[in-house]
Design a protein around this motif. Structure first.
Motif, PDB file in Angstrom:
ATOM      1  N   PRO A   1     -11.261 -22.609  61.913  1.00 56.19           N
ATOM      2  CA  PRO A   1     -12.692 -22.288  61.919  1.00 56.19           C
ATOM      3  C   PRO A   1     -12.945 -20.872  62.433  1.00 56.19           C
ATOM      4  O   PRO A   1     -12.283 -20.409  63.369  1.00 56.19           O
ATOM      5  CB  PRO A   1     -13.288 -23.341  62.862  1.00 56.19           C
ATOM      6  N   SER A   2     -13.896 -20.200  61.804  1.00 56.45           N
ATOM      7  CA  SER A   2     -14.168 -18.806  62.141  1.00 56.45           C
ATOM      8  C   SER A   2     -15.645 -18.508  61.971  1.00 56.45           C
ATOM      9  O   SER A   2     -16.339 -19.146  61.178  1.00 56.45           O
ATOM     10  CB  SER A   2     -13.349 -17.887  61.225  1.00 56.45           C
ATOM     11  N   GLU A   3     -16.111 -17.537  62.695  1.00 58.42           N
ATOM     12  CA  GLU A   3     -17.400 -16.943  62.396  1.00 58.42           C
ATOM     13  C   GLU A   3     -17.252 -16.079  61.139  1.00 58.42           C
ATOM     14  O   GLU A   3     -16.139 -15.638  60.826  1.00 58.42           O
ATOM     15  CB  GLU A   3     -17.879 -16.077  63.568  1.00 58.42           C
ATOM     16  N   PRO A   4     -18.328 -15.814  60.417  1.00 57.09           N
ATOM     17  CA  PRO A   4     -18.222 -14.863  59.307  1.00 57.09           C
ATOM     18  C   PRO A   4     -17.764 -13.505  59.830  1.00 57.09           C
ATOM     19  O   PRO A   4     -18.365 -12.955  60.756  1.00 57.09           O
ATOM     20  CB  PRO A   4     -19.654 -14.788  58.769  1.00 57.09           C
ATOM     21  N   MET A   5     -16.666 -12.991  59.294  1.00 56.36           N
ATOM     22  CA  MET A   5     -16.122 -11.729  59.786  1.00 56.36           C
ATOM     23  C   MET A   5     -15.093 -11.195  58.807  1.00 56.36           C
ATOM     24  O   MET A   5     -14.724 -11.865  57.839  1.00 56.36           O
ATOM     25  CB  MET A   5     -15.459 -11.922  61.147  1.00 56.36           C
ATOM     26  N   ASP A   6     -14.616 -10.003  59.103  1.00 53.48           N
ATOM     27  CA  ASP A   6     -13.497  -9.415  58.379  1.00 53.48           C
ATOM     28  C   ASP A   6     -12.228 -10.040  58.954  1.00 53.48           C
ATOM     29  O   ASP A   6     -11.703  -9.594  59.969  1.00 53.48           O
ATOM     30  CB  ASP A   6     -13.513  -7.896  58.561  1.00 53.48           C
ATOM     31  N   ALA A   7     -11.750 -11.111  58.314  1.00 52.66           N
ATOM     32  CA  ALA A   7     -10.672 -11.915  58.894  1.00 52.66           C
ATOM     33  C   ALA A   7      -9.365 -11.131  58.963  1.00 52.66           C
ATOM     34  O   ALA A   7      -9.037 -10.350  58.068  1.00 52.66           O
ATOM     35  CB  ALA A   7     -10.477 -13.178  58.062  1.00 52.66           C
ATOM     36  N   LYS A   8      -8.620 -11.382  60.037  1.00 57.04           N
ATOM     37  CA  LYS A   8      -7.314 -10.775  60.245  1.00 57.04           C
ATOM     38  C   LYS A   8      -6.252 -11.869  60.370  1.00 57.04           C
ATOM     39  O   LYS A   8      -6.521 -12.943  60.911  1.00 57.04           O
ATOM     40  CB  LYS A   8      -7.304  -9.917  61.515  1.00 57.04           C
ATOM     41  N   PRO A   9      -5.031 -11.617  59.903  1.00 59.30           N
ATOM     42  CA  PRO A   9      -3.979 -12.636  60.015  1.00 59.30           C
ATOM     43  C   PRO A   9      -3.531 -12.808  61.454  1.00 59.30           C
ATOM     44  O   PRO A   9      -3.515 -11.846  62.237  1.00 59.30           O
ATOM     45  CB  PRO A   9      -2.849 -12.069  59.144  1.00 59.30           C
ATOM     46  N   ASP A  10      -3.167 -14.031  61.786  1.00 55.07           N
ATOM     47  CA  ASP A  10      -2.619 -14.344  63.104  1.00 55.07           C
ATOM     48  C   ASP A  10      -1.094 -14.362  62.993  1.00 55.07           C
ATOM     49  O   ASP A  10      -0.541 -15.007  62.102  1.00 55.07           O
ATOM     50  CB  ASP A  10      -3.142 -15.701  63.575  1.00 55.07           C
ATOM     51  N   GLU A  11      -0.397 -13.686  63.900  1.00 59.54           N
ATOM     52  CA  GLU A  11       1.062 -13.597  63.836  1.00 59.54           C
ATOM     53  C   GLU A  11       1.718 -14.977  63.894  1.00 59.54           C
ATOM     54  O   GLU A  11       2.740 -15.216  63.245  1.00 59.54           O
ATOM     55  CB  GLU A  11       1.590 -12.717  64.960  1.00 59.54           C
ATOM     56  N   LEU A  12       1.132 -15.887  64.666  1.00 61.72           N
ATOM     57  CA  LEU A  12       1.709 -17.229  64.768  1.00 61.72           C
ATOM     58  C   LEU A  12       1.600 -17.978  63.448  1.00 61.72           C
ATOM     59  O   LEU A  12       2.504 -18.726  63.077  1.00 61.72           O
ATOM     60  CB  LEU A  12       1.029 -18.011  65.891  1.00 61.72           C
ATOM     61  N   ASP A  13       0.491 -17.789  62.742  1.00 60.91           N
ATOM     62  CA  ASP A  13       0.334 -18.441  61.437  1.00 60.91           C
ATOM     63  C   ASP A  13       1.321 -17.879  60.416  1.00 60.91           C
ATOM     64  O   ASP A  13       1.869 -18.621  59.588  1.00 60.91           O
ATOM     65  CB  ASP A  13      -1.102 -18.278  60.923  1.00 60.91           C
ATOM     66  N   VAL A  14       1.550 -16.576  60.465  1.00 60.39           N
ATOM     67  CA  VAL A  14       2.539 -15.968  59.571  1.00 60.39           C
ATOM     68  C   VAL A  14       3.924 -16.529  59.860  1.00 60.39           C
ATOM     69  O   VAL A  14       4.672 -16.909  58.948  1.00 60.39           O
ATOM     70  CB  VAL A  14       2.529 -14.430  59.709  1.00 60.39           C
ATOM     71  N   ALA A  15       4.280 -16.605  61.149  1.00 52.42           N
ATOM     72  CA  ALA A  15       5.590 -17.147  61.529  1.00 52.42           C
ATOM     73  C   ALA A  15       5.715 -18.607  61.116  1.00 52.42           C
ATOM     74  O   ALA A  15       6.787 -19.051  60.677  1.00 52.42           O
ATOM     75  CB  ALA A  15       5.791 -16.998  63.036  1.00 52.42           C
ATOM     76  N   LEU A  16       4.626 -19.374  61.242  1.00 48.53           N
ATOM     77  CA  LEU A  16       4.649 -20.784  60.858  1.00 48.53           C
ATOM     78  C   LEU A  16       4.882 -20.937  59.359  1.00 48.53           C
ATOM     79  O   LEU A  16       5.641 -21.821  58.933  1.00 48.53           O
ATOM     80  CB  LEU A  16       3.326 -21.443  61.264  1.00 48.53           C
ATOM     81  N   ALA A  17       4.243 -20.096  58.565  1.00 45.86           N
ATOM     82  CA  ALA A  17       4.451 -20.158  57.114  1.00 45.86           C
ATOM     83  C   ALA A  17       5.916 -19.923  56.768  1.00 45.86           C
ATOM     84  O   ALA A  17       6.513 -20.651  55.969  1.00 45.86           O
ATOM     85  CB  ALA A  17       3.570 -19.123  56.415  1.00 45.86           C
ATOM     86  N   MET A  18       6.518 -18.900  57.363  1.00 47.55           N
ATOM     87  CA  MET A  18       7.924 -18.603  57.088  1.00 47.55           C
ATOM     88  C   MET A  18       8.828 -19.746  57.534  1.00 47.55           C
ATOM     89  O   MET A  18       9.758 -20.138  56.823  1.00 47.55           O
ATOM     90  CB  MET A  18       8.320 -17.300  57.773  1.00 47.55           C
ATOM     91  N   GLN A  19       8.532 -20.311  58.695  1.00 37.70           N
ATOM     92  CA  GLN A  19       9.341 -21.423  59.203  1.00 37.70           C
ATOM     93  C   GLN A  19       9.289 -22.622  58.266  1.00 37.70           C
ATOM     94  O   GLN A  19      10.318 -23.209  57.921  1.00 37.70           O
ATOM     95  CB  GLN A  19       8.846 -21.831  60.587  1.00 37.70           C
ATOM     96  N   ARG A  20       8.092 -22.983  57.829  1.00 35.63           N
ATOM     97  CA  ARG A  20       7.934 -24.159  56.965  1.00 35.63           C
ATOM     98  C   ARG A  20       8.620 -23.959  55.612  1.00 35.63           C
ATOM     99  O   ARG A  20       9.230 -24.889  55.085  1.00 35.63           O
ATOM    100  CB  ARG A  20       6.449 -24.473  56.789  1.00 35.63           C
ATOM    101  N   VAL A  21       8.506 -22.757  55.063  1.00 32.75           N
ATOM    102  CA  VAL A  21       9.169 -22.488  53.784  1.00 32.75           C
ATOM    103  C   VAL A  21      10.683 -22.460  53.963  1.00 32.75           C
ATOM    104  O   VAL A  21      11.431 -22.997  53.137  1.00 32.75           O
ATOM    105  CB  VAL A  21       8.638 -21.178  53.170  1.00 32.75           C
ATOM    106  N   ASN A  22      11.156 -21.882  55.042  1.00 27.97           N
ATOM    107  CA  ASN A  22      12.602 -21.853  55.290  1.00 27.97           C
ATOM    108  C   ASN A  22      13.189 -23.251  55.468  1.00 27.97           C
ATOM    109  O   ASN A  22      14.342 -23.500  55.104  1.00 27.97           O
ATOM    110  CB  ASN A  22      12.912 -21.002  56.520  1.00 27.97           C
ATOM    111  N   GLU A  23      12.394 -24.184  56.018  1.00 26.10           N
ATOM    112  CA  GLU A  23      12.889 -25.543  56.237  1.00 26.10           C
ATOM    113  C   GLU A  23      13.182 -26.275  54.934  1.00 26.10           C
ATOM    114  O   GLU A  23      14.014 -27.174  54.912  1.00 26.10           O
ATOM    115  CB  GLU A  23      11.867 -26.338  57.058  1.00 26.10           C
ATOM    116  N   VAL A  24      12.502 -25.908  53.850  1.00 27.03           N
ATOM    117  CA  VAL A  24      12.669 -26.650  52.592  1.00 27.03           C
ATOM    118  C   VAL A  24      13.345 -25.827  51.500  1.00 27.03           C
ATOM    119  O   VAL A  24      13.487 -26.294  50.377  1.00 27.03           O
ATOM    120  CB  VAL A  24      11.312 -27.194  52.084  1.00 27.03           C
ATOM    121  N   THR A  25      13.744 -24.597  51.833  1.00 25.15           N
ATOM    122  CA  THR A  25      14.388 -23.731  50.847  1.00 25.15           C
ATOM    123  C   THR A  25      15.609 -23.051  51.456  1.00 25.15           C
ATOM    124  O   THR A  25      15.858 -23.132  52.661  1.00 25.15           O
ATOM    125  CB  THR A  25      13.432 -22.620  50.353  1.00 25.15           C
ATOM    126  N   THR A  26      16.323 -22.347  50.603  1.00 23.83           N
ATOM    127  CA  THR A  26      17.443 -21.518  51.054  1.00 23.83           C
ATOM    128  C   THR A  26      17.050 -20.042  51.099  1.00 23.83           C
ATOM    129  O   THR A  26      17.914 -19.158  51.132  1.00 23.83           O
ATOM    130  CB  THR A  26      18.643 -21.693  50.103  1.00 23.83           C
TER     131      THR A  26
END
Length: 350
Positions: A243-268
């Motif tokens: 959830p966010s206020e209307p704004m110029d959204a910026k990526p969160d480093e933890l969310d980026v790391a989580l995406a990489m972790q989840r993809v790495n878990e199911v791929t090579t």
């Protein structure tokens, strides 16, 4: 100068409905930022996915296919994978895990429990689509003003007075297509808000092992990740909805790391670094269907909002249906929704 219609918002929602309205009305589109598509539209993953979204979204997406310029679409199958036994998306064709791994050899067979394939999915040139609508609007005599923040909206006799700083514009119809800011625009006009919830979505381009550009878009059925080839890297997302206020959204480093972790878990893929990352706001009402039309008791003020994460894929049909609804005309026969399904009134019932 008076305009028949003032459309507020220069993302895909605003430019598409403005272009459709300009076929029969004089239209002014105003955008607060110095450039159009500065927020969510310019940060879209740009996928046309017929099996993605609820019933109204899928109906609008299906009706959009024939309305797209074919040059803006390129085939890319969508591979749904169940990693913990989730149900697979309605409308996709179930396939075996072995077939899934043949389509996307980087998948680890032991990590996939179920799979389904949607071969009707395409990549979309999102900015090409957006600019096409801008050109269409201007060709029909419409005008676009950037750096034009709306500071006031006042009911004035049978129409509205739109304040842009010291300038005032007269119009008979205001269309609120302000994306994550749509409720703020409505509040400025004294119109009931629709409970719009902006949710941040993070996307990154990560690099690791070799990538085949022919791989499908792979989406986890439990909404934990998606990925697809993007040049020499891989576009990944943790499918976050923060959830966010209307704004110029910026990526969160933890969310980026989580995406990489989840993809790495199911791929090579062994993703290990990030080339770039961004975030956008996907704005929904409670039922996750778009909101289009006038609010009862507030003539001349219409919403064109709530497209969530589907704004690109359903833009052609929603703009055509929305313009018809806003002008009091029938929804085109090839679009299998009714005005009531997406009307603001449904949100105030009861």
């Amino acid at each position: 100068m008076a305009w028949d219609v003032v459309v507020i918002g220069g993302g895909i929602a605003g430019v598409s409905v403005a272009c459709e309205l300009a076929a029969s009305r004089s239209v002014l589109l105003v955008e607060a930022e110095p450039m159009l598509a500065a927020h969510t539209t310019g940060r879209s993953a740009a996928i046309f996915a017929p099996t993605y979204g609820g019933p109204a979204v899928r109906a609008l997406t299906a009706a959009s296919l024939a309305r797209f310029d074919a040059a803006l679409l390129s085939p890319r199958p969508l591979l749904w994978v169940g990693t913990v036994g989730e149900a697979i998306a309605a409308g996709a064709r179930e396939i075996t895990v072995a077939q899934a791994c043949e389509l996307c050899p980087t998948l680890r067979p032991e990590a996939v429990r179920a799979a389904a394939l949607d071969e009707g999915t395409r990549d979309v040139d999102a900015m090409g689509l957006h600019q096409g609508y801008v050109r269409g609007l201007k060709a029909a005599g419409g005008e676009v003003r950037k750096c034009a923040r709306v500071t006031g909206l006042t009911r004035d006799g049978t129409g509205w007075r739109v304040s842009l700083g010291t300038e005032e514009i007269q119009t008979g119809l205001v269309v609120d297509a302000a994306g994550a800011w749509a409720d703020r625009v409505a509040a400025l006009a004294g119109v009931p808000t629709i409970g719009l919830r902006p949710l941040r979505r993070t996307v990154a381009i990560a690099v690791g092992g070799p990538v085949d550009p022919s791989w499908p878009l792979v989406v986890d059925g439990g909404d934990r990740f998606y990925f697809r080839p993007e040049g020499p890297g891989v576009l990944v997302s943790p499918v976050d909805e923060t959830p966010s206020e209307p704004m110029d959204a910026k990526p969160d480093e933890l969310d980026v790391a989580l995406a990489m972790q989840r993809v790495n878990e199911v791929t090579t893929l062994a993703l290990r670094s990030v080339r770039t990352a961004w975030a956008g706001l996907r704005s929904f009402v409670d039922d996750r269907a778009p909101v289009v039309g006038e609010v009862p008791g507030h003539p001349g003020f219409a919403y064109f909002a709530g497209q969530g994460g589907y704004g690109i894929q359903l833009a052609p049909a929603l703009a055509a249906a929305g313009a018809a609804i806003i002008l009091g005309d029938p929804v085109p026969a090839d679009i299998a929704i009714t005005a009531d399904e997406i009307a603001p009134a449904r949100l105030f019932a009861g």
